[in-house]
Design a protein around this motif. Structure first.
Motif, mmCIF file in Angstrom:
data_model
loop_
_atom_site.group_PDB
_atom_site.id
_atom_site.type_symbol
_atom_site.label_atom_id
_atom_site.label_comp_id
_atom_site.label_asym_id
_atom_site.label_seq_id
_atom_site.Cartn_x
_atom_site.Cartn_y
_atom_site.Cartn_z
ATOM 1 N N GLU A 177 -3.827 -12.559 -5.484
ATOM 2 C CA GLU A 177 -3.348 -11.363 -4.808
ATOM 3 C C GLU A 177 -1.812 -11.281 -4.900
ATOM 4 O OE1 GLU A 177 -4.396 -9.119 -0.625
ATOM 5 O OE2 GLU A 177 -4.214 -11.288 -0.607
ATOM 6 N N HIS A 178 -1.309 -10.110 -5.130
ATOM 7 C CA HIS A 178 0.139 -9.904 -5.188
ATOM 8 C C HIS A 178 0.487 -8.519 -4.659
ATOM 9 C CE1 HIS A 178 -1.640 -8.676 -9.040
ATOM 10 N NE2 HIS A 178 -0.665 -7.775 -9.146
ATOM 11 N N ARG A 179 1.754 -8.303 -4.440
ATOM 12 C CA ARG A 179 2.216 -7.014 -3.925
ATOM 13 C C ARG A 179 3.646 -6.795 -4.388
ATOM 14 N NH1 ARG A 179 3.539 -8.118 2.538
ATOM 15 N NH2 ARG A 179 5.416 -9.361 2.202
ATOM 16 N N PRO A 234 -1.064 -5.043 -1.378
ATOM 17 C CA PRO A 234 -1.638 -6.269 -1.934
ATOM 18 C C PRO A 234 -2.939 -5.994 -2.693
ATOM 19 C CG PRO A 234 -0.945 -6.637 0.335
ATOM 20 C CD PRO A 234 -0.740 -5.176 0.053
ATOM 21 N N HIS A 235 -3.024 -6.560 -3.866
ATOM 22 C CA HIS A 235 -4.212 -6.340 -4.711
ATOM 23 C C HIS A 235 -4.290 -7.459 -5.743
ATOM 24 C CE1 HIS A 235 -0.845 -4.777 -7.081
ATOM 25 N NE2 HIS A 235 -1.568 -5.050 -8.158
ATOM 26 N N SER A 236 -5.450 -7.582 -6.347
ATOM 27 C CA SER A 236 -5.526 -8.407 -7.558
ATOM 28 C C SER A 236 -5.809 -7.434 -8.692
ATOM 29 C CB SER A 236 -6.611 -9.468 -7.425
ATOM 30 O OG SER A 236 -7.874 -8.860 -7.333
ATOM 31 N N ASP A 237 -5.441 -7.813 -9.900
ATOM 32 C CA ASP A 237 -5.543 -6.857 -10.999
ATOM 33 C C ASP A 237 -6.936 -6.839 -11.610
ATOM 34 O OD1 ASP A 237 -2.901 -6.189 -10.646
ATOM 35 O OD2 ASP A 237 -2.161 -7.419 -12.307
ATOM 36 N N VAL A 238 -7.479 -5.637 -11.768
ATOM 37 C CA VAL A 238 -8.715 -5.473 -12.522
ATOM 38 C C VAL A 238 -8.312 -5.435 -13.995
ATOM 39 C CG1 VAL A 238 -10.737 -4.022 -12.913
ATOM 40 C CG2 VAL A 238 -9.792 -4.245 -10.627
ATOM 41 N N MET A 286 -0.401 -0.144 -8.356
ATOM 42 C CA MET A 286 -1.391 -1.203 -8.307
ATOM 43 C C MET A 286 -2.030 -1.358 -9.659
ATOM 44 S SD MET A 286 -3.549 -1.305 -4.946
ATOM 45 C CE MET A 286 -4.515 0.105 -5.184
ATOM 46 N N GLY A 287 -2.608 -2.477 -9.784
ATOM 47 C CA GLY A 287 -3.209 -2.688 -11.053
ATOM 48 C C GLY A 287 -4.618 -2.374 -11.057
ATOM 49 N N ASP A 288 -4.964 -1.609 -10.370
ATOM 50 C CA ASP A 288 -6.318 -1.313 -10.099
ATOM 51 C C ASP A 288 -7.061 -0.944 -11.305
ATOM 52 O OD1 ASP A 288 -6.064 0.804 -10.571
ATOM 53 O OD2 ASP A 288 -7.388 1.357 -10.635
HETATM 54 FE FE FE2 Z 1 -0.789 -5.855 -10.024
#
Ligand code: FE2
Ligand code: AKG
Length: 408
Positions: free
Chosen positions: A342-344, A285-289, A1-3
């Protein structure tokens, strides 16, 4: 994840006793999980009032230790010896999600060659970029100026690193007090569900923020390759931000100054094949920080999907292009005009998949909020859609959110 929401200051050694407390808690959890019971308690300690920095260390130590306790030093290894997918990786919540079958629906392709050098079609391409950031939050960029050789070398070295024996990769394992290094995904959250992937995460810029401890020595070219790749991508990031600034009616220098000296992190993701691919998820699923994320796919295996109108759209990477997405910081700075979507990543039943995500962040002095020049644009006052806060506050808030999500 792009967390990558974990960019808080490192713990000072005077916090030793706190770390010891964490370790004791982790040991308790470990004993519990080795007895195969639910490991959801033992976190009473969690509610005591600790600073965001302390929470951060807690999450990291907990995540690392929990990963080891559960016997998942690497999903890659697990996948090799596997008969059945352990429950912890089964994600029925995603099985019913609708995936678009319409292959003609693809993110816009931006030709950067048209944006430099005063060509006639420059304005049209700028408009296309603006539309891509507003409407899609994602695009692919071609003629981006990053030498093909550098990209190919990076891909080859990453592939070689992941094919090393586990013991060698573990030399770069994430340490309890750091978020960099080699690790199975998502153990950092200590969550009950895990992603079907491993990663190697390294802070690459600014140079004086590097910790060479996490830079692989094998293959022998890795360090130099990563250095070059990261330097080239920093330039590309700057170029893209300055075009976006123009599109948003900002002075490019003003926007760029917020990113000057900001942290760049390179995360290489490894998704092992999985016979029950539709039952697991490679990246939740996440959006990138991040400000902008620049993604390269290492091999031909598809996996990235973005959310659009309630459906997942599989992205078909163009050879040699970068997949770019607007991250949370740019969304906020633009007061929501640009979208952090949001992507995964999904997993392939037969083939491994690798990707390289480069996250470019504002510097830690930047105020994270809608830019005053945006709010006052065109002489009209726009109401801010986001709170303004310091970079540190923003990170702490993301952490609190995560805590709620995974420990509720
Ligand atoms: Fe990402
Ligand atoms: O592997 C991919 O295509 C996506 C990875 C990603 O979203 C991330 O690392 O933030």
């Amino acid at each position: 994840m792009g967390d990558h929401s974990r960019l808080l200051p490192r713990q000072r050694s005077s916090k030793r006793s706190f770390i010891d407390t964490v370790k004791i808690t982790v040991r308790r959890i470990r004993i519990r999980s080795s007895n195969d019971e639910e490991e959801d308690s033992g976190l009473g300690f969690w509610d005591s009032s600790v600073s965001p920095e302390e929470e951060e260390v807690f999450l990291q130590v907990l995540g690392m230790e929990l990963g080891v306790a559960l016997g998942v030093p690497s999903v890659q290894e697990l996948a090799k010896s596997l008969k059945e997918v352990p429950t912890r990786y089964l994600r029925p919540e995603f099985e019913l999600d609708e995936v678009s079958k319409d292959e003609s629906v693809q993110v816009p392709v931006i030709d950067m060659g048209k944006l430099v050098g005063g060509r006639d079609d420059e304005e049209d391409e700028l408009a296309k970029l603006h539309e891509a950031c507003r409407d899609w939050g994602f695009f692919q960029v071609i003629n981006h100026g990053v030498a093909e050789e550098v990209i190919l070398k990076m891909k080859a070295d990453v592939q070689e690193f992941f094919s090393l024996p586990l013991e060698e990769k573990m030399e770069y394992a994430r340490l309890p007090d750091d978020i960099q290094g080699y690790s199975p995904s998502q153990v950092v959250t200590g969550g009950r569900k895990l992603d079907w992937s491993d990663f190697l995460y390294i802070f690459t810029q600014p140079r004086d923020g590097r910790n060479m401890r996490f830079w692989p020595r094998v293959p022998s070219s890795f360090r130099e390759t990563l250095n070059q790749y990261s330097t080239e991508l920093e330039k590309l990031n700057t170029a893209l931000l300055s075009f976006m600034a123009r599109n948003l009616g900002l002075e490019p220098e003003k926007l760029l100054s917020l990113f000057e000296g900001g942290r760049q992190g390179v995360r290489t993701n490894y998704y092992p094949p999985c016979k029950q691919a539709d039952k697991v998820i490679g990246s939740t699923p996440h959006s990138d920080v991040a400000g902008l994320t620049l993604l390269t796919q290492v091999n031909e295996v598809q996996g990235l999907q973005i959310k659009r109108n309630g459906k997942w759209i599989p992205i078909d990477p163009i050879q040699g292009a970068f997949i770019v997405n607007v991250g949370n910081f740019v969304e906020i700075m633009s007061n929501g005009e640009y979208k952090s979507v949001e992507h995964r990543a999904v997993v392939n039943p037969e083939k491994e998949r690798l990707s390289i995500a480069t996250f470019n962040n504002p510097n830690s002095n930047a105020v994270i909020g809608p830019l005053p020049d945006i709010l006052g644009k065109d002489g009209k006052k726009q109401a801010p859609k986001y709170k303004s806060m310091s970079f540190q506050e923003y990170m702490a808030e993301r952490l609190r959110e995560k805590k709620k999500k995974y420990y509720a």
